[in-house]
Design a protein around this motif. Structure first.
Motif, PDB file in Angstrom:
ATOM      1  N   SER A 146       3.457   0.754   3.160  1.00  0.00           N
ATOM      2  CA  SER A 146       3.153  -0.282   4.156  1.00  0.00           C
ATOM      3  C   SER A 146       2.789  -1.557   3.420  1.00  0.00           C
ATOM      4  O   SER A 146       2.552  -1.532   2.208  1.00  0.00           O
ATOM      5  N   PHE A 200      -4.955  -1.381   7.152  1.00  0.00           N
ATOM      6  CA  PHE A 200      -3.616  -1.097   6.637  1.00  0.00           C
ATOM      7  C   PHE A 200      -2.559  -1.478   7.666  1.00  0.00           C
ATOM      8  O   PHE A 200      -2.812  -1.437   8.869  1.00  0.00           O
ATOM      9  N   GLY A 201      -1.383  -1.820   7.188  1.00  0.00           N
ATOM     10  CA  GLY A 201      -0.252  -2.073   8.078  1.00  0.00           C
ATOM     11  C   GLY A 201       0.392  -0.751   8.491  1.00  0.00           C
ATOM     12  O   GLY A 201      -0.001   0.324   8.041  1.00  0.00           O
ATOM     13  N   VAL A 210       0.866  -1.196   0.000  1.00  0.00           N
ATOM     14  CA  VAL A 210       0.000   0.000   0.000  1.00  0.00           C
ATOM     15  C   VAL A 210       0.895   1.236   0.000  1.00  0.00           C
ATOM     16  O   VAL A 210       1.784   1.354   0.845  1.00  0.00           O
ATOM     17  N   ASN A 248       4.912   7.037   1.208  1.00  0.00           N
ATOM     18  CA  ASN A 248       4.474   6.323   2.407  1.00  0.00           C
ATOM     19  C   ASN A 248       4.186   4.887   2.000  1.00  0.00           C
ATOM     20  O   ASN A 248       3.397   4.653   1.086  1.00  0.00           O
ATOM     21  N   GLU A 262       3.212  11.862  -1.348  1.00  0.00           N
ATOM     22  CA  GLU A 262       3.125  13.302  -1.107  1.00  0.00           C
ATOM     23  C   GLU A 262       4.131  13.956  -2.042  1.00  0.00           C
ATOM     24  O   GLU A 262       5.328  13.697  -1.926  1.00  0.00           O
ATOM     25  N   SER A 299      -1.731  12.058  -2.133  1.00  0.00           N
ATOM     26  CA  SER A 299      -2.623  11.023  -2.681  1.00  0.00           C
ATOM     27  C   SER A 299      -3.233  10.200  -1.558  1.00  0.00           C
ATOM     28  O   SER A 299      -2.718  10.127  -0.446  1.00  0.00           O
ATOM     29  N   GLU A 300      -4.351   9.561  -1.850  1.00  0.00           N
ATOM     30  CA  GLU A 300      -4.919   8.553  -0.967  1.00  0.00           C
ATOM     31  C   GLU A 300      -4.004   7.323  -1.008  1.00  0.00           C
ATOM     32  O   GLU A 300      -3.235   7.163  -1.959  1.00  0.00           O
ATOM     33  N   PRO A 301      -4.086   6.450  -0.002  1.00  0.00           N
ATOM     34  CA  PRO A 301      -3.261   5.228  -0.057  1.00  0.00           C
ATOM     35  C   PRO A 301      -3.839   4.218  -1.047  1.00  0.00           C
ATOM     36  O   PRO A 301      -4.191   3.106  -0.688  1.00  0.00           O
TER      37      PRO A 301
HETATM   38  P1  ADP Z   1       1.439  12.858   7.584  1.00  0.00           P
HETATM   39  O1  ADP Z   1       0.942  14.257   7.808  1.00  0.00           O
HETATM   40  O2  ADP Z   1       1.991  12.209   8.815  1.00  0.00           O
HETATM   41  O3  ADP Z   1       2.380  12.740   6.451  1.00  0.00           O
HETATM   42  P2  ADP Z   1      -1.048  12.033   6.271  1.00  0.00           P
HETATM   43  O4  ADP Z   1      -2.279  11.531   6.936  1.00  0.00           O
HETATM   44  O5  ADP Z   1      -1.106  13.369   5.631  1.00  0.00           O
HETATM   45  O6  ADP Z   1       0.153  11.950   7.309  1.00  0.00           O
HETATM   46  O7  ADP Z   1      -0.675  10.943   5.194  1.00  0.00           O
HETATM   47  C1  ADP Z   1       0.369  11.096   4.351  1.00  0.00           C
HETATM   48  C2  ADP Z   1       0.329  10.072   3.234  1.00  0.00           C
HETATM   49  O8  ADP Z   1       0.404   8.743   3.747  1.00  0.00           O
HETATM   50  C3  ADP Z   1      -0.880  10.110   2.330  1.00  0.00           C
HETATM   51  O9  ADP Z   1      -0.431  10.110   1.004  1.00  0.00           O
HETATM   52  C4  ADP Z   1      -1.610   8.807   2.647  1.00  0.00           C
HETATM   53  O10 ADP Z   1      -2.247   8.283   1.496  1.00  0.00           O
HETATM   54  C5  ADP Z   1      -0.470   7.899   3.053  1.00  0.00           C
HETATM   55  N1  ADP Z   1      -0.811   6.801   3.949  1.00  0.00           N
HETATM   56  C6  ADP Z   1      -1.567   6.865   5.069  1.00  0.00           C
HETATM   57  N2  ADP Z   1      -1.627   5.644   5.673  1.00  0.00           N
HETATM   58  C7  ADP Z   1      -0.890   4.789   4.915  1.00  0.00           C
HETATM   59  C8  ADP Z   1      -0.557   3.390   5.006  1.00  0.00           C
HETATM   60  N3  ADP Z   1      -0.968   2.628   6.020  1.00  0.00           N
HETATM   61  N4  ADP Z   1       0.239   2.869   4.039  1.00  0.00           N
HETATM   62  C9  ADP Z   1       0.693   3.630   3.032  1.00  0.00           C
HETATM   63  N5  ADP Z   1       0.411   4.940   2.891  1.00  0.00           N
HETATM   64  C10 ADP Z   1      -0.376   5.521   3.813  1.00  0.00           C
END
Ligand code: ADP
Ligand code: MG
Ligand code: ZN
Length: 332
Positions: free
Chosen positions: A201, A210-211, A6, A199, A10, A158-160
């Protein structure tokens, strides 16, 4: 055990403007250190930032080209932290009310079309750059160049939704292409106008939750992004297979060794104490302004591909980059 990857990305994009985000200093690349500075971007006491309208409009166009909703009210917030490349002690960014939300980008990997959600696009200023003396023959000293301080950026989150390093690559290529077509950025990775945090996982196939993710910071080439993600997936797989757990942390990629290493753990993570910036008024955006800018969005890469397929009957057209070994037609 079989795992699913996953990924959420950013991406920081430098928006093409002649002058900085809150002052009239040039954004020109390659000038002498600290040449492009003034009391505002140096964060002197008593100065006031004024938003660059061209930057706001380009950011709105970036939102429109990626199907984001432009929020009728958004505002800047202060992200507080100390670092020598940040003279004010805070970065002006957006937090709870970003410019754009809920967009998407379509990608195509191995002939399968997939929609990747965009959580948000927000506006922010860039920080300066530290130059370590080791490279200049004066070890133990560090120098700071504020030319980049206050250069306008959009952060695209982006969304995960990405499931492999190939999808991450396809997403970045498509995002870059959309921004280039729209003319809001030249997306020059060597000059740092497109930078990516990944990001990553993994989770057992079939598991819904999600992990634990790690964040890979400052990846600045497509090759490194893909390699860093692949290394990280292998590392996390090894950990879980051994019965260990993945620690939530920020990691850096060492391109010489082809490995990621820990930069800071979640416990050491910043508490940025965001609050609305009292020096800048909230930005109210009316429908008419959005409609006006919508008219300036050119045909985008996806539409162009579809038109091309329709007119020339080519059944499949990969979103990937053409390599120099492929024959190129000059139809467009
Ligand atoms: P932060 O401010 O700590 O960077 P965000 O909630 O803004 O946290 O998330 C940042 C990014 O992480 C986003 O692109 C989101 O899609 C991604 N993300 C969130 N959870 C997971 C996950 N479990 N695995 C992979 N990517 C993730
Ligand atoms: Mg992050
Ligand atoms: Zn300035």
């Amino acid at each position: 055990m079989k795992y699913e990857t996953v990924i959420g990305l950013e991406v920081h994009v430098q928006i093409k403007t002649k002058t900085k985000i809150f002052c009239s200093c040039p954004t020109e690349f390659g000038t002498r250190p600290n040449e492009n500075t003034c009391p505002i971007c140096l964060g002197m006491p008593g100065v006031l930032p004024v938003l660059n309208k061209r930057f706001l409009e380009s950011s709105m166009r970036a939102c429109l080209a990626t199907h984001c909703t432009i929020e009728p009210m958004n505002r800047f917030a202060r992200k507080n932290y100390f670092y020598p490349d940040l003279p004010k002690g805070y970065q002006i960014s957006q937090f709870e009310l970003p410019l754009g939300t809920n967009g998407y980008i379509n990608i195509n990997v191995d002939g399968t079309k997939k929609r990747i959600g965009l959580t948000r696009i927000h506006m922010e200023e860039d920080a300066g750059k530290l130059i370590h003396g080791e490279n200049l023959g004066s070890p133990g000293k560090s120098y700071v160049d504020f030319n980049r301080t206050g250069v306008p950026l959009c952060e695209v989150v982006s969304e995960p939704d990405l499931r492999s390093s190939e999808e991450a690559r396809a997403y970045l290529i498509e995002l870059k292409s959309i921004l280039e077509y729209t003319g809001v950025s030249d997306c020059n990775m060597e000059e740092g106008s497109l930078r990516c945090d990944a990001n990553v996982s993994i989770r057992p196939v079939g598991q819904k939750e999600f992990g634990t993710r790690t964040e890979l910071k400052n990846l600045n080439s497509f090759k490194f992004i893909q390699k860093a993600i692949e290394y990280e997936v292998d590392r996390q797989t090894r950990l879980l297979d051994q019965g260990d757990t993945v620690k939530q942390e920020t990691r850096l990629y060492d391109s010489d060794r082809g490995e990621t290493f820990s930069m800071r753990s979640k416990e050491e993570a910043h508490d940025y104490r965001y609050f609305p910036d009292p020096d800048l008024v909230p930005i109210m955006i009316g429908e008419a302004w959005v409609d006006e800018l919508r008219k300036t969005i050119p045909e985008l890469p996806e539409q162009k591909r579809e038109r091309f397929i329709k007119s020339y009957g080519i059944p499949e057209y990969d979103t990937g980059v053409l390599t120099s070994s492929e024959p190129l037609a000059d139809y467009f």
